[in-house]
Design a protein around this motif. Sequence first.
Motif, PDB file in Angstrom:
ATOM      1  N   GLY A  51       3.253  -1.733  10.177  1.00 51.99           N
ATOM      2  CA  GLY A  51       2.024  -2.517  10.134  1.00 51.99           C
ATOM      3  C   GLY A  51       1.510  -2.631   8.713  1.00 51.99           C
ATOM      4  O   GLY A  51       1.641  -1.703   7.916  1.00 51.99           O
ATOM      5  N   VAL A  52       0.916  -3.782   8.390  1.00 53.72           N
ATOM      6  CA  VAL A  52       0.369  -3.991   7.051  1.00 53.72           C
ATOM      7  C   VAL A  52      -0.832  -4.935   7.138  1.00 53.72           C
ATOM      8  O   VAL A  52      -0.873  -5.844   7.966  1.00 53.72           O
ATOM      9  N   VAL A  53      -1.816  -4.660   6.288  1.00 57.74           N
ATOM     10  CA  VAL A  53      -2.960  -5.546   6.108  1.00 57.74           C
ATOM     11  C   VAL A  53      -2.940  -5.945   4.642  1.00 57.74           C
ATOM     12  O   VAL A  53      -2.945  -5.087   3.766  1.00 57.74           O
ATOM     13  N   ARG A  54      -2.893  -7.247   4.364  1.00 55.31           N
ATOM     14  CA  ARG A  54      -2.870  -7.739   2.983  1.00 55.31           C
ATOM     15  C   ARG A  54      -4.259  -8.205   2.571  1.00 55.31           C
ATOM     16  O   ARG A  54      -4.943  -8.876   3.328  1.00 55.31           O
ATOM     17  N   LEU A  55      -4.640  -7.841   1.339  1.00 55.33           N
ATOM     18  CA  LEU A  55      -5.968  -8.139   0.808  1.00 55.33           C
ATOM     19  C   LEU A  55      -5.865  -8.737  -0.583  1.00 55.33           C
ATOM     20  O   LEU A  55      -4.805  -8.717  -1.206  1.00 55.33           O
ATOM     21  N   HIS A  56      -7.005  -9.211  -1.103  1.00 50.29           N
ATOM     22  CA  HIS A  56      -7.071  -9.670  -2.493  1.00 50.29           C
ATOM     23  C   HIS A  56      -6.915  -8.470  -3.424  1.00 50.29           C
ATOM     24  O   HIS A  56      -7.304  -7.358  -3.089  1.00 50.29           O
ATOM     25  N   ASP A  57      -6.390  -8.707  -4.610  1.00 48.73           N
ATOM     26  CA  ASP A  57      -6.127  -7.602  -5.529  1.00 48.73           C
ATOM     27  C   ASP A  57      -7.391  -6.969  -6.108  1.00 48.73           C
ATOM     28  O   ASP A  57      -7.327  -5.906  -6.701  1.00 48.73           O
ATOM     29  N   ASN A 107       0.614  -4.814  -3.842  1.00 50.83           N
ATOM     30  CA  ASN A 107       1.590  -5.527  -3.024  1.00 50.83           C
ATOM     31  C   ASN A 107       2.450  -6.412  -3.925  1.00 50.83           C
ATOM     32  O   ASN A 107       3.635  -6.231  -4.004  1.00 50.83           O
ATOM     33  N   ASN A 108       1.835  -7.383  -4.579  1.00 52.25           N
ATOM     34  CA  ASN A 108       2.546  -8.206  -5.564  1.00 52.25           C
ATOM     35  C   ASN A 108       1.538  -8.651  -6.619  1.00 52.25           C
ATOM     36  O   ASN A 108       0.504  -8.024  -6.772  1.00 52.25           O
ATOM     37  N   VAL A 135      -3.445  -6.706  12.581  1.00 53.97           N
ATOM     38  CA  VAL A 135      -2.487  -6.047  11.697  1.00 53.97           C
ATOM     39  C   VAL A 135      -1.183  -6.825  11.773  1.00 53.97           C
ATOM     40  O   VAL A 135      -0.683  -7.111  12.856  1.00 53.97           O
ATOM     41  N   LYS A 136      -0.656  -7.199  10.620  1.00 51.76           N
ATOM     42  CA  LYS A 136       0.590  -7.962  10.542  1.00 51.76           C
ATOM     43  C   LYS A 136       1.797  -7.018  10.561  1.00 51.76           C
ATOM     44  O   LYS A 136       1.673  -5.835  10.332  1.00 51.76           O
ATOM     45  N   LYS A 137       2.957  -7.597  10.793  1.00 48.73           N
ATOM     46  CA  LYS A 137       4.202  -6.828  10.854  1.00 48.73           C
ATOM     47  C   LYS A 137       5.023  -7.092   9.594  1.00 48.73           C
ATOM     48  O   LYS A 137       5.197  -8.237   9.187  1.00 48.73           O
ATOM     49  N   THR A 138       5.542  -6.026   8.972  1.00 49.16           N
ATOM     50  CA  THR A 138       6.414  -6.177   7.818  1.00 49.16           C
ATOM     51  C   THR A 138       7.838  -6.431   8.298  1.00 49.16           C
ATOM     52  O   THR A 138       8.139  -6.315   9.484  1.00 49.16           O
TER      53      THR A 138
END
Length: 96
Positions: free
Chosen positions: A28-34, A71-72, A20-23
């Motif tokens: 905590g955040v997990v980024r994925l494909h859209d 996310n974006n 889990v990444k840190k914002t």
Amino acid sequence: MANLFSLKLNNKDIIYDDKVKKTYGGQGVVRLHDRFLGQRAYVVFPMQREDSEDGVIVTVDEILNRGIRPNNDHTSKILLGKEYVGRRCLLVLQEA
């Protein structure tokens, strides 16, 4: 003593296998494909892990059910609390 249970997950069902990444705000955040946007996923935090040729067997510490949010432009995310930052997790879609 805690009630422990194990799961066997197929490699093709796991959409994320990392920490889990840190914002910037410390959460905590997990980024994925859209392509997963709008779906729900199980966030599995393993205590023990054993890799096999077709999957992973984990002794589960905790499981969360989270929605996948925008996310974006080309990514989506799952938000988690700051106590999860740096913990290894596996993500499996709720309905594959």
